[in-house]
Design a protein around this motif. Sequence first.
Motif, PDB file in Angstrom:
ATOM      1  N   ASN A  24      42.915  34.850  41.283  1.00 50.22           N
ATOM      2  CA  ASN A  24      42.317  33.990  40.264  1.00 50.22           C
ATOM      3  C   ASN A  24      40.802  34.178  40.145  1.00 50.22           C
ATOM      4  OD1 ASN A  24      44.778  32.718  39.524  1.00 50.22           O
ATOM      5  ND2 ASN A  24      44.636  31.378  41.336  1.00 50.22           N
ATOM      6  N   THR A  25      40.309  35.359  40.547  1.00 49.41           N
ATOM      7  CA  THR A  25      38.869  35.627  40.522  1.00 49.41           C
ATOM      8  C   THR A  25      38.598  36.930  39.776  1.00 49.41           C
ATOM      9  OG1 THR A  25      38.611  34.546  42.677  1.00 49.41           O
ATOM     10  CG2 THR A  25      36.789  35.909  41.903  1.00 49.41           C
ATOM     11  N   VAL A  26      37.689  36.854  38.811  1.00 50.35           N
ATOM     12  CA  VAL A  26      37.330  38.027  38.028  1.00 50.35           C
ATOM     13  C   VAL A  26      35.817  38.180  38.019  1.00 50.35           C
ATOM     14  CG1 VAL A  26      37.413  39.128  35.761  1.00 50.35           C
ATOM     15  CG2 VAL A  26      39.362  37.785  36.553  1.00 50.35           C
ATOM     16  N   VAL A  27      35.346  39.404  38.228  1.00 42.76           N
ATOM     17  CA  VAL A  27      33.923  39.734  38.148  1.00 42.76           C
ATOM     18  C   VAL A  27      33.704  40.579  36.900  1.00 42.76           C
ATOM     19  CG1 VAL A  27      31.958  40.814  39.299  1.00 42.76           C
ATOM     20  CG2 VAL A  27      33.741  39.697  40.659  1.00 42.76           C
ATOM     21  N   ARG A  28      32.735  40.168  36.072  1.00 37.08           N
ATOM     22  CA  ARG A  28      32.454  40.887  34.841  1.00 37.08           C
ATOM     23  C   ARG A  28      30.960  41.231  34.782  1.00 37.08           C
ATOM     24  NH1 ARG A  28      36.942  39.796  31.519  1.00 37.08           N
ATOM     25  NH2 ARG A  28      38.042  37.865  32.073  1.00 37.08           N
ATOM     26  N   GLY A  29      30.659  42.334  34.129  1.00 42.21           N
ATOM     27  CA  GLY A  29      29.261  42.710  33.954  1.00 42.21           C
ATOM     28  C   GLY A  29      29.112  43.710  32.834  1.00 42.21           C
ATOM     29  N   GLY A  30      27.867  43.916  32.407  1.00 43.57           N
ATOM     30  CA  GLY A  30      27.647  44.879  31.336  1.00 43.57           C
ATOM     31  C   GLY A  30      26.174  45.120  31.068  1.00 43.57           C
TER      32      GLY A  30
END
Length: 426
Positions: free
Chosen positions: A172-178
């Motif tokens: 249930n953990t998501v890491v996002r970046g950009g």
Amino acid sequence: QETVAAFGAATPSFSFGTDFTRGPLDNSPTSPGGMGQGMAAFLLGIPSSGGVDWNDTRAVQNNYYGFYIQDNWRVSPRLTLNFGLRYEYESPVTERYNRSVRGFDFTAAKPIADQVLRNYAASPIRERPAGQFTVAGGLNFAGGGGQPRELYRRDRNDFQPRFGFSYSAAKNTVVRGGYGIYRISTGQPARRDPIQLGFNLRTNIVPTLDNGITYVATLANPFPNGIQRPVGNSMGAQTFLGRSVSFFDVNSGSPYAQRWSLNVQQLLPGKFLLEIGYMGNRATKLLTSRNLDVMPGSFLSRSPVRDQPVIDRLSAQVPNPFYPLLPGTDLSGANVAVSRLLLPYPQLSGMTTTTNQGYTWYHSAQLRGERRFSDGFTLQASYTYSKLMEAVTFLNADDPLPYRSVSQSDRPHNLSASGIYELPFG
């Protein structure tokens, strides 16, 4: 495309100040408030300034094209990458009939230069010997004198890469970046209009030629020499001598912004989502306005209190080397202030241009909570702690770079909340 007719002061405007009603000296401070002295000038029928405009129309356009490629790559069930490359081209602004300034020639010779230099050599000021006094420089015009029609050079280097990722670190953990680069428009949509000096002309009210001993322009006859009509670009570098000029830096490129972010999303029991992250932005090569015709700081006072001797010297009246070559301007009188002769371009009353020296930067920590919609109910709340800094103006006119300061648009704390509840009836 845009066509505009801006008439300006098509009927004369008048300003009544304290220029001719204060005393005992011409540089004496005004009385508190100054209202009585302005009214006295009005009753005497002697305006301090004013004028009437004769403006041309303008018909401007520029073109824009954008292309991009993008791909999402699912590297694994837990990792997805996003790649993109955008290219934009925005042509420089043009005016249909070339009714616009295009830059400035800092070495352009002036037909009046020889006479002005002879006049100055007859009575130079001590701060600037005759050999150091110059009269050069003038406006260029689009489509004339070998100049292109475009108001500034083309910039063909607007490549804008983008990259992003999403990684499922746990169930249930998501890491996002950009990260991405975004071009900022400088053409007609951004209101970069032509500068129509020579095609737009104001006939100024010049009330006196001898510092108030006699008056040649009053309310009874504000324009004793008639109203001047624009002559376009026919005078070349002679255009607007004795007046204030402005122009684009023809070599200015496209401003752009870099944006980057990183956040973590966690799904909690009860369909609640919690997100914490960071976002940054840096805008570079922003267009700024800069005055190029400023007095060198070496002639200014360094006193922390009012320096009357320096004030008296800079405002002292001396023979005007431009007299009587520029009638109808602020150099039409027989005398001129010492400060005017100390400017790099004394033949002009001001010279501003645009540069690409501006920049801003932004950092923020963001916290967001969301109760996802179900059973007719949803709730969102977010908090941002941020700081926006900028360097887009010059603290002192002769500074080489704009100064860094907290932006007027800075809002360190931002809290917002919203919700939806579906009524169980109706």
